[in-house]
Scaffold this motif. Structure first.
Motif, PDB file in Angstrom:
ATOM      1  N   MET A 109      81.097  80.275  38.476  1.00  0.00           N
ATOM      2  CA  MET A 109      79.642  81.098  38.566  1.00  0.00           C
ATOM      3  C   MET A 109      78.702  80.043  38.276  1.00  0.00           C
ATOM      4  SD  MET A 109      80.288  84.880  37.346  1.00  0.00           S
ATOM      5  CE  MET A 109      78.227  85.153  36.999  1.00  0.00           C
ATOM      6  N   PRO A 110      77.615  80.036  38.971  1.00  0.00           N
ATOM      7  CA  PRO A 110      76.388  79.294  38.696  1.00  0.00           C
ATOM      8  C   PRO A 110      75.793  79.876  37.488  1.00  0.00           C
ATOM      9  CG  PRO A 110      75.978  80.707  40.642  1.00  0.00           C
ATOM     10  CD  PRO A 110      77.340  80.878  40.407  1.00  0.00           C
ATOM     11  N   PRO A 111      75.212  79.012  36.695  1.00  0.00           N
ATOM     12  CA  PRO A 111      74.573  79.444  35.574  1.00  0.00           C
ATOM     13  C   PRO A 111      73.165  80.747  35.957  1.00  0.00           C
ATOM     14  CG  PRO A 111      73.795  77.199  35.889  1.00  0.00           C
ATOM     15  CD  PRO A 111      75.121  77.571  36.729  1.00  0.00           C
ATOM     16  N   LEU A 112      72.978  81.672  34.896  1.00  0.00           N
ATOM     17  CA  LEU A 112      71.855  82.168  35.460  1.00  0.00           C
ATOM     18  C   LEU A 112      70.589  81.681  34.678  1.00  0.00           C
ATOM     19  CD1 LEU A 112      73.667  85.795  34.834  1.00  0.00           C
ATOM     20  CD2 LEU A 112      72.871  84.852  36.905  1.00  0.00           C
ATOM     21  N   TYR A 113      69.648  81.775  35.257  1.00  0.00           N
ATOM     22  CA  TYR A 113      68.304  81.356  34.965  1.00  0.00           C
ATOM     23  C   TYR A 113      67.146  82.492  34.785  1.00  0.00           C
ATOM     24  CZ  TYR A 113      69.885  76.717  35.904  1.00  0.00           C
ATOM     25  OH  TYR A 113      70.434  75.482  36.009  1.00  0.00           O
ATOM     26  N   PRO A 114      66.842  82.582  33.792  1.00  0.00           N
ATOM     27  CA  PRO A 114      65.883  83.820  33.485  1.00  0.00           C
ATOM     28  C   PRO A 114      64.750  83.521  34.605  1.00  0.00           C
ATOM     29  CG  PRO A 114      65.576  82.311  31.844  1.00  0.00           C
ATOM     30  CD  PRO A 114      66.678  81.789  32.622  1.00  0.00           C
ATOM     31  N   MET A 115      64.404  84.775  35.395  1.00  0.00           N
ATOM     32  CA  MET A 115      63.412  84.714  36.284  1.00  0.00           C
ATOM     33  C   MET A 115      62.082  84.951  35.852  1.00  0.00           C
ATOM     34  SD  MET A 115      64.508  84.566  39.497  1.00  0.00           S
ATOM     35  CE  MET A 115      62.995  85.202  40.289  1.00  0.00           C
ATOM     36  N   SER A 116      61.122  84.135  36.166  1.00  0.00           N
ATOM     37  CA  SER A 116      59.952  84.152  35.762  1.00  0.00           C
ATOM     38  C   SER A 116      59.038  85.368  36.219  1.00  0.00           C
ATOM     39  CB  SER A 116      58.894  82.998  35.984  1.00  0.00           C
ATOM     40  OG  SER A 116      59.449  81.902  35.055  1.00  0.00           O
ATOM     41  N   GLN A 117      58.240  86.074  35.249  1.00  0.00           N
ATOM     42  CA  GLN A 117      57.760  87.295  35.609  1.00  0.00           C
ATOM     43  C   GLN A 117      56.469  87.309  36.735  1.00  0.00           C
ATOM     44  OE1 GLN A 117      58.877  90.036  34.018  1.00  0.00           O
ATOM     45  NE2 GLN A 117      57.574  91.281  35.182  1.00  0.00           N
ATOM     46  N   LEU A 118      56.503  88.259  37.382  1.00  0.00           N
ATOM     47  CA  LEU A 118      55.249  88.440  38.222  1.00  0.00           C
ATOM     48  C   LEU A 118      54.552  89.330  37.992  1.00  0.00           C
ATOM     49  CD1 LEU A 118      54.861  87.359  41.274  1.00  0.00           C
ATOM     50  CD2 LEU A 118      55.791  89.175  42.218  1.00  0.00           C
ATOM     51  N   CYS A 119      53.302  88.843  37.623  1.00  0.00           N
ATOM     52  CA  CYS A 119      52.289  89.720  36.924  1.00  0.00           C
ATOM     53  C   CYS A 119      50.739  89.921  37.483  1.00  0.00           C
ATOM     54  CB  CYS A 119      52.015  89.303  35.515  1.00  0.00           C
ATOM     55  SG  CYS A 119      53.235  89.287  34.483  1.00  0.00           S
ATOM     56  N   MET A 120      50.303  90.762  37.590  1.00  0.00           N
ATOM     57  CA  MET A 120      48.536  90.582  37.840  1.00  0.00           C
ATOM     58  C   MET A 120      47.900  89.755  36.987  1.00  0.00           C
ATOM     59  SD  MET A 120      49.506  92.915  40.028  1.00  0.00           S
ATOM     60  CE  MET A 120      47.897  92.980  41.210  1.00  0.00           C
ATOM     61  N   PHE A 121      47.126  88.850  37.701  1.00  0.00           N
ATOM     62  CA  PHE A 121      46.618  87.717  36.775  1.00  0.00           C
ATOM     63  C   PHE A 121      44.944  87.564  37.325  1.00  0.00           C
ATOM     64  CE2 PHE A 121      48.223  84.368  33.832  1.00  0.00           C
ATOM     65  CZ  PHE A 121      46.968  84.167  33.379  1.00  0.00           C
ATOM     66  N   CYS A 122      44.156  88.438  36.840  1.00  0.00           N
ATOM     67  CA  CYS A 122      42.694  88.237  37.318  1.00  0.00           C
ATOM     68  C   CYS A 122      41.907  87.935  36.126  1.00  0.00           C
ATOM     69  CB  CYS A 122      42.141  89.522  37.758  1.00  0.00           C
ATOM     70  SG  CYS A 122      42.830  90.005  39.462  1.00  0.00           S
ATOM     71  N   ASP A 123      42.326  87.521  34.995  1.00  0.00           N
ATOM     72  CA  ASP A 123      41.422  87.108  33.826  1.00  0.00           C
ATOM     73  C   ASP A 123      40.554  88.616  33.612  1.00  0.00           C
ATOM     74  OD1 ASP A 123      42.600  84.811  32.883  1.00  0.00           O
ATOM     75  OD2 ASP A 123      41.441  83.878  34.664  1.00  0.00           O
ATOM     76  N   LEU A 124      39.141  88.079  33.366  1.00  0.00           N
ATOM     77  CA  LEU A 124      38.425  89.232  32.972  1.00  0.00           C
ATOM     78  C   LEU A 124      37.745  89.783  34.212  1.00  0.00           C
ATOM     79  CD1 LEU A 124      37.901  90.835  30.319  1.00  0.00           C
ATOM     80  CD2 LEU A 124      36.076  89.234  30.129  1.00  0.00           C
ATOM     81  N   GLU A 125      37.916  91.196  34.449  1.00  0.00           N
ATOM     82  CA  GLU A 125      37.014  91.704  35.514  1.00  0.00           C
ATOM     83  C   GLU A 125      36.340  93.169  35.121  1.00  0.00           C
ATOM     84  OE1 GLU A 125      38.905  90.798  39.687  1.00  0.00           O
ATOM     85  OE2 GLU A 125      39.968  92.509  38.729  1.00  0.00           O
ATOM     86  N   LEU A 126      35.202  93.377  35.521  1.00  0.00           N
ATOM     87  CA  LEU A 126      34.581  94.661  35.288  1.00  0.00           C
ATOM     88  C   LEU A 126      35.397  95.803  35.744  1.00  0.00           C
ATOM     89  CD1 LEU A 126      30.870  93.607  35.863  1.00  0.00           C
ATOM     90  CD2 LEU A 126      31.907  94.117  33.676  1.00  0.00           C
ATOM     91  N   SER A 127      35.500  97.158  35.313  1.00  0.00           N
ATOM     92  CA  SER A 127      36.197  98.112  35.541  1.00  0.00           C
ATOM     93  C   SER A 127      35.530  99.452  35.231  1.00  0.00           C
ATOM     94  CB  SER A 127      37.504  98.137  34.723  1.00  0.00           C
ATOM     95  OG  SER A 127      38.185  99.400  35.039  1.00  0.00           O
ATOM     96  N   SER A 128      35.934 100.393  36.308  1.00  0.00           N
ATOM     97  CA  SER A 128      35.270 101.792  36.140  1.00  0.00           C
ATOM     98  C   SER A 128      36.399 102.689  35.208  1.00  0.00           C
ATOM     99  CB  SER A 128      35.147 102.395  37.483  1.00  0.00           C
ATOM    100  OG  SER A 128      36.451 102.471  38.079  1.00  0.00           O
ATOM    101  N   CYS A 129      37.510 101.916  34.714  1.00  0.00           N
ATOM    102  CA  CYS A 129      38.326 102.590  34.206  1.00  0.00           C
ATOM    103  C   CYS A 129      37.891 103.340  32.681  1.00  0.00           C
ATOM    104  CB  CYS A 129      39.535 101.805  33.552  1.00  0.00           C
ATOM    105  SG  CYS A 129      40.682 102.640  32.611  1.00  0.00           S
ATOM    106  N   SER A 130      37.789 104.630  32.329  1.00  0.00           N
ATOM    107  CA  SER A 130      37.204 105.158  31.203  1.00  0.00           C
ATOM    108  C   SER A 130      37.962 104.993  29.870  1.00  0.00           C
ATOM    109  CB  SER A 130      36.426 106.462  31.496  1.00  0.00           C
ATOM    110  OG  SER A 130      37.506 107.195  31.807  1.00  0.00           O
TER     111      SER A 130
END
Length: 111
Positions: free
Chosen positions: A1-22
């Motif tokens: 069996m081939p070795p299992l490599y941890p998958m890197s995570q897929l994330c939202m990556f926008c640094d800092l943004e203004l938001s309307s979320c209260s």
């Protein structure tokens, strides 16, 4: 069996943004940039802040073994991003961290 490599995570990556979320209910990051985290240890993070003029959301990858703005991430084994209020080096902020694909796009604020 081939070795299992941890998958890197897929994330939202926008640094800092203004938001309307209260900071109530469920908020979307409205980030349109998805990034593969550099390191397989990294998890998806969202940080919500309130200031005099409004709200901001920061989305990024981060290694939970290291502090972020002076705060250690907890709950990062979660599939959802549940916001917790933290006292950071730059004032109060809400943090969430999670390990599902793009899971930091949807932030859950508890009532």
């Amino acid at each position: 069996m081939p070795p299992l490599y941890p998958m890197s995570q897929l994330c939202m990556f926008c640094d800092l943004e203004l938001s309307s979320c209260s900071g109530t209910g469920t908020c979307m990051s409205n980030c349109s940039i998805t990034s593969i985290c550099d390191d397989s240890n990294e998890v998806c993070v969202s940080i919500w802040r309130k200031n005099e003029t409004g709200f901001s959301i920061e989305t990024l990858c981060h290694d939970p073994s290291k502090p972020l703005y002076g705060v250690m991430l907890e709950d990062y084994n979660s599939s959802t991003c549940v916001m917790k209020e933290k006292n950071t080096t730059s004032g109060m902020a809400h943090f969430c961290s999670c390990t599902d694909e793009e899971c930091n796009d949807k932030m859950l604020f508890s009532p």
